[in-house]
Scaffold this motif. Structure first.
Motif, short mmCIF file in Angstrom:
data_model
loop_
_atom_site.label_atom_id
_atom_site.label_comp_id
_atom_site.label_asym_id
_atom_site.label_seq_id
_atom_site.Cartn_x
_atom_site.Cartn_y
_atom_site.Cartn_z
N VAL A 174 0.83 -1.21 0.00
CA VAL A 174 0.00 0.00 0.00
C VAL A 174 0.86 1.26 0.00
CG1 VAL A 174 -1.69 1.31 1.34
CG2 VAL A 174 -1.97 -1.16 1.04
N ALA A 175 1.99 1.23 0.72
CA ALA A 175 2.87 2.40 0.76
C ALA A 175 3.42 2.70 -0.63
CB ALA A 175 4.02 2.16 1.74
N PHE A 176 3.79 1.68 -1.39
CA PHE A 176 4.22 1.90 -2.77
C PHE A 176 3.11 2.55 -3.59
CE2 PHE A 176 7.36 -1.74 -2.16
CZ PHE A 176 8.48 -0.94 -2.25
N MET A 177 1.90 2.00 -3.46
CA MET A 177 0.76 2.53 -4.21
C MET A 177 0.51 3.99 -3.84
SD MET A 177 -3.25 1.28 -4.20
CE MET A 177 -3.44 1.55 -2.44
N ALA A 178 0.47 4.29 -2.54
CA ALA A 178 0.17 5.65 -2.10
C ALA A 178 1.24 6.63 -2.54
CB ALA A 178 0.01 5.68 -0.59
N ASP A 179 2.49 6.19 -2.55
CA ASP A 179 3.59 7.08 -2.94
C ASP A 179 3.61 7.34 -4.44
OD1 ASP A 179 5.98 8.59 -2.35
OD2 ASP A 179 7.11 6.97 -3.31
N LEU A 180 3.27 6.33 -5.23
CA LEU A 180 3.34 6.47 -6.69
C LEU A 180 2.06 7.01 -7.30
CD1 LEU A 180 5.12 3.09 -7.53
CD2 LEU A 180 6.11 5.38 -7.83
N ALA A 181 0.92 6.57 -6.78
CA ALA A 181 -0.36 6.89 -7.44
C ALA A 181 -1.32 7.66 -6.56
CB ALA A 181 -1.02 5.61 -7.93
N GLY A 182 -1.07 7.70 -5.25
CA GLY A 182 -1.97 8.42 -4.35
C GLY A 182 -2.99 7.50 -3.71
N VAL A 183 -3.97 8.11 -3.05
CA VAL A 183 -5.02 7.36 -2.37
C VAL A 183 -6.07 6.92 -3.40
CG1 VAL A 183 -6.86 7.49 -0.64
CG2 VAL A 183 -4.64 8.61 -0.22
N PRO A 184 -6.44 5.66 -3.42
CA PRO A 184 -7.37 5.18 -4.45
C PRO A 184 -8.78 5.72 -4.26
CG PRO A 184 -6.92 3.45 -2.85
CD PRO A 184 -5.99 4.57 -2.53
N ASP A 185 -9.44 6.02 -5.39
CA ASP A 185 -10.83 6.47 -5.34
C ASP A 185 -11.76 5.29 -5.03
OD1 ASP A 185 -9.99 9.06 -6.26
OD2 ASP A 185 -9.79 8.17 -8.26
N ARG A 186 -11.44 4.13 -5.54
CA ARG A 186 -12.26 2.95 -5.29
C ARG A 186 -11.37 1.72 -5.23
NH1 ARG A 186 -13.11 0.28 -10.14
NH2 ARG A 186 -12.58 1.46 -12.02
N LEU A 187 -11.84 0.72 -4.53
CA LEU A 187 -11.07 -0.51 -4.33
C LEU A 187 -11.99 -1.72 -4.45
CD1 LEU A 187 -9.01 0.44 -1.13
CD2 LEU A 187 -8.02 -0.03 -3.38
N SER A 188 -11.46 -2.81 -5.00
CA SER A 188 -12.15 -4.10 -4.93
C SER A 188 -11.14 -5.12 -4.42
CB SER A 188 -12.69 -4.52 -6.29
OG SER A 188 -11.64 -4.68 -7.23
N VAL A 189 -11.63 -6.05 -3.60
CA VAL A 189 -10.74 -6.96 -2.88
C VAL A 189 -11.19 -8.39 -3.08
CG1 VAL A 189 -9.80 -7.58 -0.62
CG2 VAL A 189 -10.27 -5.18 -1.15
N ASP A 190 -10.23 -9.26 -3.31
CA ASP A 190 -10.51 -10.69 -3.37
C ASP A 190 -9.47 -11.39 -2.51
OD1 ASP A 190 -11.52 -13.15 -3.99
OD2 ASP A 190 -10.63 -13.25 -5.99
N ALA A 191 -9.91 -12.03 -1.43
CA ALA A 191 -9.02 -12.81 -0.57
C ALA A 191 -9.42 -14.28 -0.70
CB ALA A 191 -9.14 -12.35 0.88
N PHE A 192 -8.45 -15.14 -0.98
CA PHE A 192 -8.78 -16.53 -1.21
C PHE A 192 -7.63 -17.43 -0.74
CE2 PHE A 192 -7.28 -14.35 -4.91
CZ PHE A 192 -6.40 -15.19 -5.57
N ALA A 193 -7.69 -18.71 -1.09
CA ALA A 193 -6.75 -19.74 -0.62
C ALA A 193 -6.69 -19.77 0.89
CB ALA A 193 -5.35 -19.52 -1.21
N PRO A 194 -7.85 -19.98 1.57
CA PRO A 194 -7.85 -20.03 3.03
C PRO A 194 -7.20 -21.30 3.55
CG PRO A 194 -10.02 -20.61 2.22
CD PRO A 194 -9.21 -20.22 1.02
N ILE A 195 -6.65 -21.20 4.74
CA ILE A 195 -6.13 -22.38 5.43
C ILE A 195 -6.49 -22.24 6.91
CG2 ILE A 195 -3.84 -21.35 5.79
CD1 ILE A 195 -2.68 -24.18 5.52
#
Length: 710
Positions: free
Chosen positions: A186-207
């Protein structure tokens, strides 16, 4: 005007302390004056290693000292309260990421620092890696053009998931893993592109892990930052490491490999279309070669100076800390500011809030208890090292026979999970403390001492293994135990001569003083225990396990060869000799038989199966089972010794505290050209190890690989 000298303290003595301390020691404007940790022994070890004069065991003690700047190196859930107390006391704070877990609290801390005219820095260290600094400059200079796509990868295995301890904060809640690792991306993203206007998240491969927690091993986050598409990919599954940033701009593409500190910009060569591919690729190759040379020279220079920049991680930490102190009397770099840190945590919170709670929570299982149960009867067996690889199998076998078992442990939480469901008594304490060991031995008839030490210097082993073993044995004698069972190691033999036969009665290497610290320490412990047996009647039985394999052990086993990664190994020797392998459950079975076997006091027993697999055959089976070719390279001992000799020569030249004398004898012995014969163990104890190639592969390679790759 003289330079200001800041008095600095470290709050927390965990693994990250070493990187901070080395970086601080390299700064002339800093005096490292204090270290604070609840575990006094850890704090004192850090103080000794880095020449820190003051040791504290509470935040209150640290606050009462004269430190002016504090590095907060605590677990994430403690960051907020500790930072607030430090700021309110008038101290500057340098805070390890993540800044916190609550974005509101993080913004309050940043505001508090501003109000008190104090500096609050947050360590997003990879933002200060030289390769990333190049990327930022190219972007600022317009060489990349307007950005279209930013992709950040953190594809890096997490051994905690395979081997624990499972009570680690990172594994307790599904979102914790992202709060721990996600700020890097996230720090890379915020430094290069700024704070996102919108986000979508996919978390998978649970254990699902011991303790009832669930962890998602893969996360994909897609965002839009004012027209710039951003993708964050996080994976902690086993596999080849890829920690990188890829950018597509209007004028060029760029890739920053922050695992290796390598930056490459790919752009049109300016030649005719027919030749453009060739010249563009040649330019990329030249950049990679130049990066490689620079990194090699930097690492060598840092090693010779005993500086912090011997690897990319150390370099990034050192640069981040140097930048913080450069701005302490003026203006902090934006990437370090508390407000930037709060932005990062706010984005992380937005991401974790989209986690599907219907799959992130485990269904309740009232029949499953993630803790030890009441012993079946009053404990008469004490196991030291009972939460280790062999120890867990042994404790399971002892309790299955209805014996009352007590297990000594440093951490109750991790022991509860390691031995969950077993009827044992846990005894938390310090093995070096005579009073604790005396209490742990109350009512005990049989002692199993399986513990081992680790360290970088021989003094570490003397303090944490030899002295501890002496204390355990002294207290066992005082308690009048009827049997004291100790596990040594075949590493203490000299086994390089082809044609030699090694048994339990074979003397240990007469040149043991030249061998590696572990082999030497185990041999030293055996010698002192035998002396106590001879002089004072210690009822001693010694076992020397071979190369122990089985479920719960990494398949990339260093008893087979020097695994540089999970898929590359330098075999010990040519890899053709049959190795002294043994299954972990067979080792536990032999130890279990020793509980009641008559007349074995004074005996030394070898625990190896019949010779069944060579190093090459082990690797071939590992390749088949894992579905990935593991490349094995025959490696003569002189080649490994030569590399070790060069390294140690440099360490002696700079008087490195961990320097040692390299030993050809030690490297040569790892090939195990001698043949091991455990016939005495089979005859005296009625021990029957696996005995077949098929069983050894199925239970010693197939089962561990499936467990590791699950």
């Amino acid at each position: 005007m003289s330079q200001r000298n800041w008095k600095v303290g470290l709050l927390g003595a965990g693994f990250i302390l070493k990187a901070h301390a080395k970086a601080l020691k390299a700064l002339p404007e800093v005096s490292l004056v204090a270290v604070c940790d609840l575990a006094e022994e850890k704090a004192r070890e850090a103080a000794t290693a880095f020449g820190i004069p003051q040791v504290f065991t509470s935040l209150e003690q640290l606050l009462a000292s004269d430190v002016e700047v504090v590095h907060v190196l605590l677990p994430p859930q403690l960051h907020g309260s500790a930072t607030r107390a430090l700021l309110e006391s008038g101290r500057h704070v340098f805070l390890e990421k993540p800044m916190g877990l609550d974005p509101v609290e993080c913004r309050e801390l940043a505001t508090l620092a501003d109000q008190r005219k104090l500096k609050l820095g947050v360590n997003h260290n990879f933002l200060f890696l030289p390769a990333y600094e190049k990327l930022r400059r190219d972007r600022a200079d317009g060489l990349l053009g307007a950005l279209d796509q930013v992709t950040v990868n953190w594809l890096y295995p997490l051994p905690l998931i395979q081997f624990g301890p499972y009570n680690n904060w990172m594994l307790r809640q599904p979102e914790n893993l992202f709060f721990e690792l996600g700020p890097h991306l996230v720090a890379f993203m915020a430094d290069l592109a700024g704070v996102p206007d919108r986000l979508s998240v996919d978390a998978f491969a649970p254990i699902d892990l011991p303790g009832g927690s669930r962890v998602f091993r893969r996360w994909h986050v897609h965002g839009d930052c004012d027209g710039v598409a951003v993708d964050l990919n996080l994976s902690v599954k086993p596999g080849y490491a890829d920690r990188s940033i890829s950018i597509r701009g209007h004028g060029a593409t760029a890739r920053c490999d922050f695992e290796r500190d390598v930056y490459v910009r790919d752009e049109p060569s300016g030649h005719a279309l027919l030749f453009d591919n060739y010249f563009s690729l040649r330019n990329v190759a030249r950049q990679i070669a130049a990066n490689g040379r620079r990194n090699l020279l930097s690492s060598l220079a840092a090693t010779l100076r005993k500086g912090p920049g011997a690897n990319p991680f150390g370099t990034s930490i050192a640069n981040s800390i140097r930048t913080f102190y450069a701005g302490l009397a003026g203006t902090l770099d934006r990437r370090l500011s508390g407000h930037f840190g709060a932005d990062v945590i706010d984005i992380c919170a937005r991401i974790t809030s989209q986690l599907d709670t219907s799959v992130s929570s485990l269904p309740s299982d009232p029949g499953r208890r993630w803790q030890v149960q009441t012993p079946l009867q009053r404990p008469t067996v004490l196991v030291i090292g009972g939460t280790g690889f062999i120890g867990r199998y042994l404790v399971q076998g002892l309790t299955a026979q209805g014996l009352g078992v007590r297990v000594v442990t440093r951490g109750v939480g991790s022991a509860q999970l390691a031995l969950a469901g077993l009827p044992v008594e846990l005894a938390p304490g310090d093995l070096a403390d005579p009073a604790f060991m005396a209490s742990a031995l109350a009512g005990i008839e049989v002692v199993y001492h399986l513990a081992k030490a680790a360290g970088e210097r021989w003094d570490d082993y003397v303090r944490h293994d030899v002295a501890v073993t002496r204390n355990i044995a002294e207290q066992a004698l005082a308690a009048g135990v009827r049997r004291f069972i100790y596990t040594g190691t075949i590493d203490s033999y000299y086994s390089a001569r082809e044609g030699d036969v090694i048994t339990g009665d074979t003397p240990l290497d007469p040149g043991i003083a030249t061998r590696n610290h572990y082999a030497r320490s185990k041999a030293t412990c055996e010698a002192l225990l035998k002396e106590m047996e001879k002089e004072r009647g210690l009822p001693l039985v010694i076992f020397r396990p071979g190369v122990v394999i089985g479920k719960g052990c990494p398949p990339a086993h260093w008893g087979i060869g020097m695994f540089q990664s999970e898929t590359r190994v330098q075999l010990w020797g040519d890899g053709s000799h049959k190795l002294p392998l043994v299954l972990v459950e067979d080792v536990a079975d032999a130890l279990l038989r020793a509980h009641d076997a008559a007349g074995i006091e004074g005996g030394t027993f070898l625990l190896t199966d019949v010779p069944l697999l060579s190093g090459r055959e082990y690797v071939d089976a590992l390749s088949r089972v894992s579905g990935t070719q593991v490349r094995a390279e025959p490696t003569p001992a002189w080649r490994v010794f030569l590399g070790d000799l060069v390294k140690e020569t440099v360490k002696h030249a700079i008087r490195h505290p961990n320097r040692r004398v390299p030993s050809y004898r030690d490297w040569d012995s790892r090939s195990h050209r001698a043949r091991y014969d455990a016939a005495k163990t089979r005859e005296v104890l009625g021990w029957q190890p696996a005995g077949s190639r098929e069983a050894l592969i199925e239970r010693g390679i197939v089962a561990p690989v499936r467990d590791f790759m699950r």
